[in-house]
Design an enzyme around this catalytic site. Structure first.
Site, PDB file in Angstrom:
ATOM      1  N   LYS A  21       8.498   1.169   2.486  1.00 43.98           N
ATOM      2  CA  LYS A  21       7.834   0.825   1.227  1.00 43.98           C
ATOM      3  C   LYS A  21       7.442  -0.645   1.230  1.00 43.98           C
ATOM      4  O   LYS A  21       8.219  -1.501   1.663  1.00 43.98           O
ATOM      5  CB  LYS A  21       8.763   1.130   0.048  1.00 43.98           C
ATOM      6  CG  LYS A  21       8.111   0.955  -1.327  1.00 43.98           C
ATOM      7  CD  LYS A  21       9.055   1.388  -2.442  1.00 43.98           C
ATOM      8  CE  LYS A  21       8.417   1.244  -3.808  1.00 43.98           C
ATOM      9  NZ  LYS A  21       9.301   1.714  -4.900  1.00 43.98           N
ATOM     10  N   SER A  34       7.417   4.752  -8.273  1.00 44.45           N
ATOM     11  CA  SER A  34       6.539   3.822  -7.600  1.00 44.45           C
ATOM     12  C   SER A  34       6.497   4.000  -6.079  1.00 44.45           C
ATOM     13  O   SER A  34       5.653   3.425  -5.397  1.00 44.45           O
ATOM     14  CB  SER A  34       6.993   2.393  -7.888  1.00 44.45           C
ATOM     15  OG  SER A  34       8.291   2.146  -7.366  1.00 44.45           O
ATOM     16  N   SER A  72      11.942   5.896  -9.224  1.00 50.61           N
ATOM     17  CA  SER A  72      10.819   5.652  -8.318  1.00 50.61           C
ATOM     18  C   SER A  72      10.915   6.300  -6.947  1.00 50.61           C
ATOM     19  O   SER A  72       9.933   6.332  -6.214  1.00 50.61           O
ATOM     20  CB  SER A  72      10.606   4.145  -8.146  1.00 50.61           C
ATOM     21  OG  SER A  72      10.066   3.588  -9.320  1.00 50.61           O
TER      22      SER A  72
END
Length: 463
Positions: free
Chosen positions: A79, A149, A173
């Site tokens: 990420k 996210s 997320s």
């Protein structure tokens, strides 16, 4: 079957036996990315040269008898909140558009030690401050959102670009996009995994964890990244077990709490039916279903807002003063609102959180895990900013997506999202399994029992 279609566990077995090389596996993943990435946009950057060099190194190490374990040579996505030495880490924000770290985040170091191959940096909502990932589409339906996210991580795993990815979870997320994209997503107990070198959203809520194709794969990645880190003030000193040891324990006699409130409110009908079916599967395997009332449920949203918003604003205070124009309007507005929350209100929220922890501890004495929907609804159309409820009212999509995931963040509990079916439109649906603090082994065992009893877990989006 192409190598990229293998689960991590399957690919690992073939690599250790010499049937498959890390180079062949990485090339297959990169070919898959080249074929579909232009439609999904899961990656902020594909690091093909780095990946092939790391794969060649892994291949050579294994050939000379230096095998690091089950993650050696496995492609992974990182990420874009997590520092990667020499590779830009932008947090999907213009604020950090030119930021190239000189050291890896602790979790990136950990997967590197395990021999994993970094295929690329995956998209996130700007600084993880939202339940969508605007740049990324859902691999199961390109007109739908991937969630956030950690949407890039979920989408990349969902279409087979990587066999595992790292994400972060502050209000859902990891689990929200995992549910939308049909993958497994594990939010460990707060403090179980180091956050050093990971851009923060809210320091007392942030957690790092894996997204994978199945539960066994998640346990293997957690083995690599879990552990105390003295550099992280929130890092726990709790001993770290082998998370694969109890995977096959099953659920016979296990007490599964089924909420009678909160998780049942405004729930999409198809999601409700899929979760109920998953509970019946577990009950058929010998689990004992126990109805539970979620304590102080009406305060969950207000308390996490009172903590998350001022912590996020404190983290970004300097950039908000010096370069406010570099933030998106959405995130800048949230940060500005966070600055208006009084310190006394923040302290009250922290105190109330402790009361909630005590109440959940009492509730969990009667059960081993709580099983509930991960998200209220399947993935919405990509352009939707609101979700219309069954009663005709509407709410901001970010708020709706995170509503069912926030208890685990607020209370620091482990929570495992597992695919549990598909909507009539072919969209993945998910169920989450929440446990007591540091009871990841139990949570994983429940998820594993479910995936062995069904054929829902482990599918790749058929782009």
């Amino acid at each position: 079957m192409q190598p990229y279609e293998l689960t991590l566990t399957e690919a690992s077995a073939r690599i250790s036996s010499g049937e498959l090389s890390p180079r062949e596996l990485t090339e297959s993943a990169l070919t898959r990315i080249e074929a579909v990435e232009g439609r999904v946009h899961a990656f902020a950057a594909v690091t093909a040269e780095i990946a092939l060099a790391q794969a060649d190194r892994a291949t050579a190490e294994i050939a000379r008898g230096t095998y690091r374990g089950p993650l050696h040579g496995i492609p992974v996505g990182i990420k874009d909140l997590m520092n990667t030495a020499g590779t830009a880490t932008t947090a999907s924000s213009k604020v950090r558009a030119q930021f190239v770290p000189d050291a890896d985040a602790a979790v990136v170091e950990a997967v590197g030690r395990a021999g994993m191959v970094m295929v690329g940096k995956t998209h996130t909502h700007e600084f993880a401050y939202g339940g969508v990932t605007p740049t990324t589409r859902n691999p199961w339906n390109l007109e739908r959102m991937a969630g956030g996210s950690s949407g890039g991580s979920a989408a990349a795993v969902g279409y087979g670009g990587v066999l595992a990815a790292l994400g972060s979870d502050t209000g859902g997320s990891i689990r929200i996009p995992a549910s939308f994209c049909g993958t497994v997503g594990l939010k460990p107990t707060f403090g179980r995994v180091s956050r050093v070198g990971v851009a923060s959203l809210a320091w007392s809520l942030d957690t790092v964890g894996p997204l994978t194709r199945n539960v066994s794969d998640a346990a293997l990645v957690l083995n690599a990244i879990a552990g105390h880190d003295p550099r992280d003030p929130g890092s726990a000193r709790t001993p770290v077990p082998d998370f694969t040891e109890r995977l096959e324990d099953g659920v016979d006699g296990l007490r599964i709490g089924i909420p009678t409130n909160f998780f049942t409110e405004d729930l999409d009908g198809e999601t409700d039916a899929a979760v109920a079916a998953a509970v019946r599967v577990l009950e058929g395997l010998g689990a004992v279903v126990v109805p539970v009332v979620i304590p102080q449920a009406e305060h969950l949203g207000a308390v996490i807002t009172g903590i998350m918003m001022p912590e996020a604003s404190a983290y970004h205070r300097r950039a908000l003063r010096e370069t406010p124009e570099l933030f998106t309007e959405e995130v800048r507005s949230l940060l500005e609102v966070g600055e208006t929350i009084l310190a006394t209100d923040y302290i009250d929220a922290l105190r109330f959180r402790q009361s909630m922890k005590d109440a959940w501890k009492d509730m969990m004495r009667a059960v081993d895990v709580v099983v509930a929907p991960t998200v209220l609804t399947p993935a919405l159309p990509a352009q939707d900013t609101e979700r219309f409820r069954p009663d005709g009212t509407s709410e901001d999509a970010n708020v709706e997506f995170g509503r069912l995931s926030i208890p685990a963040n607020l209370l620091g509990l482990p929570s495992l999202q597992v695919p549990c079916g598909f909507s009539a439109a072919g969209l993945p649906l998910g169920v989450q399994i929440m446990g007591r603090p540091f009871a990841e082994q139990t949570v994983l065992a429940v998820g594993r029992a479910y995936e062995l009893a069904t054929d829902t877990v482990g599918r790749i989006a058929p782009l």
